[in-house]
Design a protein around this motif. Sequence first.
Motif, mmCIF file in Angstrom:
data_model
loop_
_atom_site.group_PDB
_atom_site.id
_atom_site.type_symbol
_atom_site.label_atom_id
_atom_site.label_comp_id
_atom_site.label_asym_id
_atom_site.label_seq_id
_atom_site.Cartn_x
_atom_site.Cartn_y
_atom_site.Cartn_z
ATOM 1 N N THR A 203 -6.893 -38.752 16.662
ATOM 2 C CA THR A 203 -6.228 -38.301 17.104
ATOM 3 C C THR A 203 -4.891 -37.912 17.746
ATOM 4 O OG1 THR A 203 -8.709 -38.161 18.487
ATOM 5 C CG2 THR A 203 -6.714 -36.984 19.598
ATOM 6 N N HIS A 204 -4.058 -39.030 18.132
ATOM 7 C CA HIS A 204 -3.418 -39.487 18.316
ATOM 8 C C HIS A 204 -3.052 -40.372 16.645
ATOM 9 C CE1 HIS A 204 -3.542 -39.914 23.099
ATOM 10 N NE2 HIS A 204 -3.604 -38.422 22.335
ATOM 11 N N ARG A 205 -2.664 -39.364 16.009
ATOM 12 C CA ARG A 205 -2.410 -40.123 14.372
ATOM 13 C C ARG A 205 -1.257 -42.021 14.635
ATOM 14 N NH1 ARG A 205 -5.159 -37.602 10.642
ATOM 15 N NH2 ARG A 205 -6.133 -35.324 10.771
ATOM 16 N N ARG A 206 -0.594 -41.368 14.999
ATOM 17 C CA ARG A 206 0.492 -42.380 15.336
ATOM 18 C C ARG A 206 -0.192 -43.946 16.349
ATOM 19 N NH1 ARG A 206 4.279 -42.344 17.718
ATOM 20 N NH2 ARG A 206 6.118 -43.808 16.549
ATOM 21 N N VAL A 238 -15.146 -35.038 18.082
ATOM 22 C CA VAL A 238 -14.327 -34.783 16.984
ATOM 23 C C VAL A 238 -13.065 -33.112 16.981
ATOM 24 C CG1 VAL A 238 -15.876 -33.539 14.846
ATOM 25 C CG2 VAL A 238 -16.226 -34.892 15.229
ATOM 26 N N ALA A 239 -14.306 -32.443 18.297
ATOM 27 C CA ALA A 239 -13.696 -31.220 18.421
ATOM 28 C C ALA A 239 -11.675 -31.842 19.244
ATOM 29 C CB ALA A 239 -14.440 -31.000 19.841
ATOM 30 N N MET A 240 -11.961 -32.666 19.507
ATOM 31 C CA MET A 240 -9.843 -33.060 20.698
ATOM 32 C C MET A 240 -9.458 -33.773 19.268
ATOM 33 S SD MET A 240 -11.082 -35.071 23.565
ATOM 34 C CE MET A 240 -9.462 -34.911 24.242
ATOM 35 N N ALA A 241 -10.329 -34.085 17.989
ATOM 36 C CA ALA A 241 -9.296 -34.401 16.667
ATOM 37 C C ALA A 241 -9.293 -33.174 16.234
ATOM 38 C CB ALA A 241 -10.182 -35.909 15.705
ATOM 39 N N LEU A 242 -10.455 -32.088 16.121
ATOM 40 C CA LEU A 242 -9.791 -31.088 15.224
ATOM 41 C C LEU A 242 -8.238 -29.877 16.057
ATOM 42 C CD1 LEU A 242 -12.920 -29.855 13.768
ATOM 43 C CD2 LEU A 242 -11.147 -30.803 12.957
ATOM 44 N N TRP A 243 -8.828 -30.340 17.412
ATOM 45 C CA TRP A 243 -7.402 -29.805 18.502
ATOM 46 C C TRP A 243 -6.088 -30.764 18.055
ATOM 47 C CZ3 TRP A 243 -7.453 -25.377 20.960
ATOM 48 C CH2 TRP A 243 -5.677 -25.234 21.871
ATOM 49 N N SER A 244 -6.154 -31.470 17.889
ATOM 50 C CA SER A 244 -4.991 -32.088 17.939
ATOM 51 C C SER A 244 -4.592 -31.766 16.695
ATOM 52 C CB SER A 244 -5.151 -33.571 17.621
ATOM 53 O OG SER A 244 -5.989 -33.908 16.675
ATOM 54 N N ALA A 251 -12.038 -26.473 16.345
ATOM 55 C CA ALA A 251 -12.381 -27.439 17.398
ATOM 56 C C ALA A 251 -13.334 -26.681 18.485
ATOM 57 C CB ALA A 251 -10.741 -27.390 18.306
ATOM 58 N N GLY A 252 -13.416 -25.687 18.969
ATOM 59 C CA GLY A 252 -14.049 -24.731 19.337
ATOM 60 C C GLY A 252 -15.272 -24.815 18.580
ATOM 61 N N VAL A 253 -15.446 -23.823 17.621
ATOM 62 C CA VAL A 253 -16.742 -24.676 17.337
ATOM 63 C C VAL A 253 -17.175 -25.634 17.694
ATOM 64 C CG1 VAL A 253 -18.750 -25.116 14.989
ATOM 65 C CG2 VAL A 253 -17.014 -23.290 14.689
ATOM 66 N N PHE A 254 -17.395 -27.107 17.382
ATOM 67 C CA PHE A 254 -17.246 -28.585 18.365
ATOM 68 C C PHE A 254 -17.587 -28.538 19.940
ATOM 69 C CE2 PHE A 254 -16.743 -29.937 14.094
ATOM 70 C CZ PHE A 254 -17.626 -30.505 13.234
ATOM 71 N N ILE A 255 -16.804 -28.005 20.356
ATOM 72 C CA ILE A 255 -16.922 -28.212 21.771
ATOM 73 C C ILE A 255 -18.648 -27.364 22.001
ATOM 74 C CG2 ILE A 255 -16.492 -27.018 23.648
ATOM 75 C CD1 ILE A 255 -13.765 -27.387 22.711
ATOM 76 N N GLY A 256 -18.383 -26.173 21.268
ATOM 77 C CA GLY A 256 -19.798 -25.375 21.370
ATOM 78 C C GLY A 256 -21.215 -26.113 21.034
ATOM 79 N N PRO A 483 0.427 -35.699 21.954
ATOM 80 C CA PRO A 483 -0.385 -36.098 19.552
ATOM 81 C C PRO A 483 -1.600 -35.407 20.253
ATOM 82 C CG PRO A 483 0.816 -38.077 21.308
ATOM 83 C CD PRO A 483 0.632 -36.645 22.069
ATOM 84 N N SER A 484 -2.380 -35.202 21.137
ATOM 85 C CA SER A 484 -3.163 -34.593 21.191
ATOM 86 C C SER A 484 -3.253 -33.171 21.199
ATOM 87 C CB SER A 484 -4.934 -35.677 22.543
ATOM 88 O OG SER A 484 -4.095 -34.606 23.145
#
Length: 543
Positions: A203-206, A238-244, A251-256, A483-484
């Motif tokens: 999510t924070h790739r750095r 996973v949703a937050m990583a996809l949003w980032s 991201a919405g799919v995984f939040i659901g 970053p996120s």
Amino acid sequence: MTSSARDESAGPDRPEEAAGTAGHGPVAVATAPSAGSGPQPDTVVVPADEDPVAAAGSEVFGGPPGRRALLGVSWWIPARFLALAVILTSVLGMMQKASCYDSGWFQAGSPQYIHACYSDIPHLFTGRGFADGLHPYLDKIPQGSPDMQYLEYPVLTGLFMQVAAWLTPGGGSGQQQEQWFWAINAGLLMACAVVAVVAVSRTHRRRPWDALLFALAPTLALNSTVNWDLLAVALAAVAMALWSSSRTVWAGVFIGLATAAKLYPVLLLGPVFFLCWRAGRWRAFGQALGGAVGAWLLVNVPVMVANWDGWATFYTFSKHRKEDFGSFWVILMQNRGSGLENLDTYIAGLLVLCCLGIGWLALSAPRRPRFAQLAFLIVAAFILTNKVYSPQYVLWLIPLAVLARPRWRDFLIWQACEVLYTLGIWSHLGFVTSPKQHGLGDSWYHFAVVLHLLGTLYLCGVIIRDILLPDRDPVRWDGSDDPSGGVLDGAPDRFTLGTARRLGEEATYAAYAPTGGDDWLTVSSVEEDETWPEPAAPRPAEG
């Protein structure tokens, strides 16, 4: 390849040198950029370079990485190292449950509480009909109550339980089957923890090494197999990583999907709404909302159609539940000696006020808050105002805390409070279920609850301070924005309120102000003869 350089004279929040890249190839040493210049490209932050507690802890392994240290050049990239760390933590948690696995779960009384190894999982194998081959949401559970005749878990969690039941061997005694059921669920939940820690690291790739906070969290070891919450935690991570990564629909799919496993992930749409409002990114919010609704309906509609009453049990059970262990409300109830009428109204009102306050903060902060910061605050508000706080609920907050405030000191203070609460509630249950009353009575149990509340409020306070004073934010010290944040990262503000609007107006006025000092509106005080020319002498009259 990752390189790290460290300047001993650097302060804990402003390291002069940070880590190198997590990719492959040549590596450049990153120096702290000036404010607003943005982070150096292709670099990774090593916590021991900027966090004094992490630096002190690294002494166990030889000290912080030196200038010539090469991290991630072999098979041990951060994701694999973190996966191994979370597996070891999970195994330690399983070992902590050994006394219950052997006998404690199957004895009357309080052994499972006295040894702090309680788990819902083996008890519900029989109690919810899986041992008899019953189907969740379709078949009524054995010995159900008027308020709970079917499985009281969201649909995706029920499917997870059913899969584990299918994998449980059918032979042997009932105790052996319950042991197998717990072991299989523990393995599946360990896989969820691995998914969660890898998602947090990306999510924070750095800052992938911040996820070590999640991997080594004491409450992860204590509470990962108490219930099935890690499924929703992994899906939300996973949703937050996809949003980032600006994959708004996924991201919405995984939040659901996460909301189909546990209710709390739906709250993540609140920060997305307010931050997209401030940045004017309505399309991104619509995509996330559409993905979440579509995924949730895809999972839930078949069960709704098959048996509405079975599907609705989770929601009706939650609504009719009284104030329970771990909440502020149970302290109030026990001190009053009676329950509260209209408790749901009080809780809803407090939660709405908290959400409005977080929304105001999102729109009025001097700099747009980071997504992870608001996500932690809104989930924490839900936990603090809820009518029950089970020990495993802390798992909801761990990934959000790692992303919102990646500082070992603050994280460990909060974790210490949660560990004491976990031990306190098991000791209290041992007290109330044991004829000899071994454990904590009401007063000390209330103290443990207050510790949990204060620890969570402490972390909320630090995060709010970071929002109001962005230079104190450990993620933004190098010029990073969010970053996120995905599509929000670096986006200009389109709508603001309060302080943010005032600062924006002042910046606009300053951009159009004439140069030359602050007294440009006053009359010049230079000498008159230098300002106005002398009048011409009169010409003599002609003729």
